[in-house]
Write an enzyme that holds these catalytic residues in place. Structure first.
Site, mmCIF file in Angstrom:
data_model
loop_
_atom_site.group_PDB
_atom_site.id
_atom_site.type_symbol
_atom_site.label_atom_id
_atom_site.label_comp_id
_atom_site.label_asym_id
_atom_site.label_seq_id
_atom_site.Cartn_x
_atom_site.Cartn_y
_atom_site.Cartn_z
ATOM 1 N N ASP A 178 -6.231 -6.345 5.313
ATOM 2 C CA ASP A 178 -7.541 -5.453 4.664
ATOM 3 C C ASP A 178 -8.260 -6.470 4.382
ATOM 4 O OD1 ASP A 178 -8.828 -3.619 3.730
ATOM 5 O OD2 ASP A 178 -7.400 -3.032 1.889
ATOM 6 N N LYS A 229 2.963 -14.916 3.465
ATOM 7 C CA LYS A 229 2.932 -15.690 2.381
ATOM 8 C C LYS A 229 4.512 -15.681 1.875
ATOM 9 C CE LYS A 229 0.967 -17.533 -1.388
ATOM 10 N NZ LYS A 229 -0.063 -18.452 -1.082
ATOM 11 N N TYR A 257 0.989 -1.327 0.058
ATOM 12 C CA TYR A 257 -0.055 -0.010 -0.015
ATOM 13 C C TYR A 257 1.036 1.402 -0.091
ATOM 14 C CZ TYR A 257 -4.416 -2.915 0.567
ATOM 15 O OH TYR A 257 -5.258 -3.655 0.613
ATOM 16 N N ASP A 312 -3.432 -17.976 2.784
ATOM 17 C CA ASP A 312 -4.410 -18.639 1.896
ATOM 18 C C ASP A 312 -5.262 -19.693 3.123
ATOM 19 O OD1 ASP A 312 -1.817 -19.322 1.552
ATOM 20 O OD2 ASP A 312 -2.394 -20.433 -0.285
ATOM 21 N N ASP A 325 -12.276 -8.063 6.362
ATOM 22 C CA ASP A 325 -13.698 -7.830 5.776
ATOM 23 C C ASP A 325 -14.120 -9.518 5.819
ATOM 24 O OD1 ASP A 325 -13.249 -5.043 4.828
ATOM 25 O OD2 ASP A 325 -14.463 -5.417 3.197
#
Ligand code: NAD
Length: 342
Positions: free
Chosen positions: A238, A180, A128, A214, A242
């Protein structure tokens, strides 16, 4: 700027879309609670840009520098082109390095009744940082796109320390670092390595586990109760927050705090919800819970706890829920129900 005379100075950005409605609802509850804030209200984001103003006016930055505290509605960001996210710029400007997103089952009849976790997201680095560009080939100006993620050891160390200290302060026993590092070996490898390093000093008090992102996303859906604190990088945080909001009933229920050494900004996880803006349909719970976190951050633990208890009692009862949760109430009526429960 609007100023009302009260005691704790706080910058107020009602925001875009549903922002003004959920902000008004939240302020009505804070007024009824009797906590005195001196609101410094500003327009920013798409609403400011539409008037031809800067989406992040200098006056907002100056004011937060003074108050070190802000309550913020959602600010819309153009997709694909246009100005850079004001949310991201605010986090950078005040080095709000920790984003704290509690996810707790609030609906006794919800699909996942036993979620009680806190997502701690690195808030200023990673993908970001906005280091990206297109490369033109022939007559295609967008033939290639390149994006760079940036994390420093210091950034990783700061957020790791924050998460472990948060665990101790709030009686949490386990941190799951989500990464990751099998693919993004440097960017999220540094994150994993630094968290493990910092975690050694807490090993007798806080358990540290790690998960590839994942797998974490799947595990959250299968068995969310296994998580206590999830500590992760900016973009994964982020996305996962959600997902967590979905587990507990939707975006209307998910609060957040952006914490830095020099300021703290409290906001809902959700965006400006343009599809329901101006219709008295938005659920103000997420912003109200964010405000309760802010009141506690100001040291008013009893008042913050009282506000949260009233909000939880209101959403627990199906007849006093908003439409997104299948209830009959609009934004304003929901605020009145919370006030009645104070
Ligand atoms: P969104 O969160 O605004 O909406 C997603 C869906 O959830 C929509 O169907 C919306 O109606 C619903 N929803 C969200 N909040 C709700 C609430 N309080 N009550 C009831 N329903 C609610 O996400 P989006 O549509 O992807 O983004 C819209 C804009 O918001 C974009 O410009 C985006 O950049 C911005 N955004 C801002 C922030 C922020 O200010 N921190 C965060 C996320 C997105």
């Amino acid at each position: 700027m609007r100023t009302t005379t009260t005691s704790i100075p706080c910058t107020l950005l009602p925001g875009d879309g549903i922002g003004p409605e959920i902000t008004a609802a939240t302020l009505s509850v804070i007024d009824a609670l009797g906590v005195a804030f001196e609101w410094h209200e500003f327009t920013a984001g798409a609403t400011a840009a539409a008037r031809g103003d800067d989406p992040l006016p200098t006056a907002v930055l100056d004011d937060i520098r003074e108050t070190r505290l802000a309550l913020k509605g959602p600010l819309a960001t153009p997709i694909g082109s246009g100005y850079r996210s004001v949310n991201v710029r605010l986090r950078e400007a005040f080095k709000l390095y920790a984003n704290v997103r509690p996810g707790r089952s609030l609906l006794p009849d919800g699909k996942f009744p036993d979620v009680d976790l806190v997502l701690v997201r690195e808030n200023i680095g990673g993908f970001y940082v906005g280091v990206e560009h297109f490369i033109a080939i022939g007559d295609d100006p967008h033939a290639v796109a390149e994006a760079t993620g940036i994390l420093t050891r210091e950034t990783c160390r700061n957020i790791a320390l924050f998460a472990f200290e948060y665990a101790l302060k709030h009686g949490r026993r386990k941190v799951t670092v989500v990464h990751k590092a099998n693919i993004l070996k440097s960017l999220t490898g540094l994150f994993l390595e630094t968290v493990q390093d910092v975690g050694r000093a807490y090993a007798d008090r806080v358990l540290l586990e790690d998960r590839i992102v994942d797998n974490c996303a799947m595990q959250l859906v299968l068995n969310p109760a296994q998580f206590d604190i999830i500590l992760t990088t900016n973009m994964f945080g982020d996305i996962l927050s959600d997902e967590i909001a979905g587990l507990i009933g939707g975006l209307g229920l998910a609060p957040s705090a952006n914490i830095g050494k020099d300021a703290a900004i409290f906001e809902a996880v959700h965006g400006s919800a343009p599809d329901i803006a101006g219709q008295d349909k938005a659920n103000p719970t997420a912003l109200m819970l964010s405000a309760a976190m802010m009141i506690e951050h100001c040291g008013l633990l009893d008042a913050g706890g009282r506000m949260r208890a009233a909000i939880l009692a209101t959403v627990a009862e199906p007849s006093t829920r908003t439409g997104d949760l299948g209830g009959p109430l609009g934004t304003r009526a929901f605020a009145a129900a919370v006030i009645a429960n104070l």
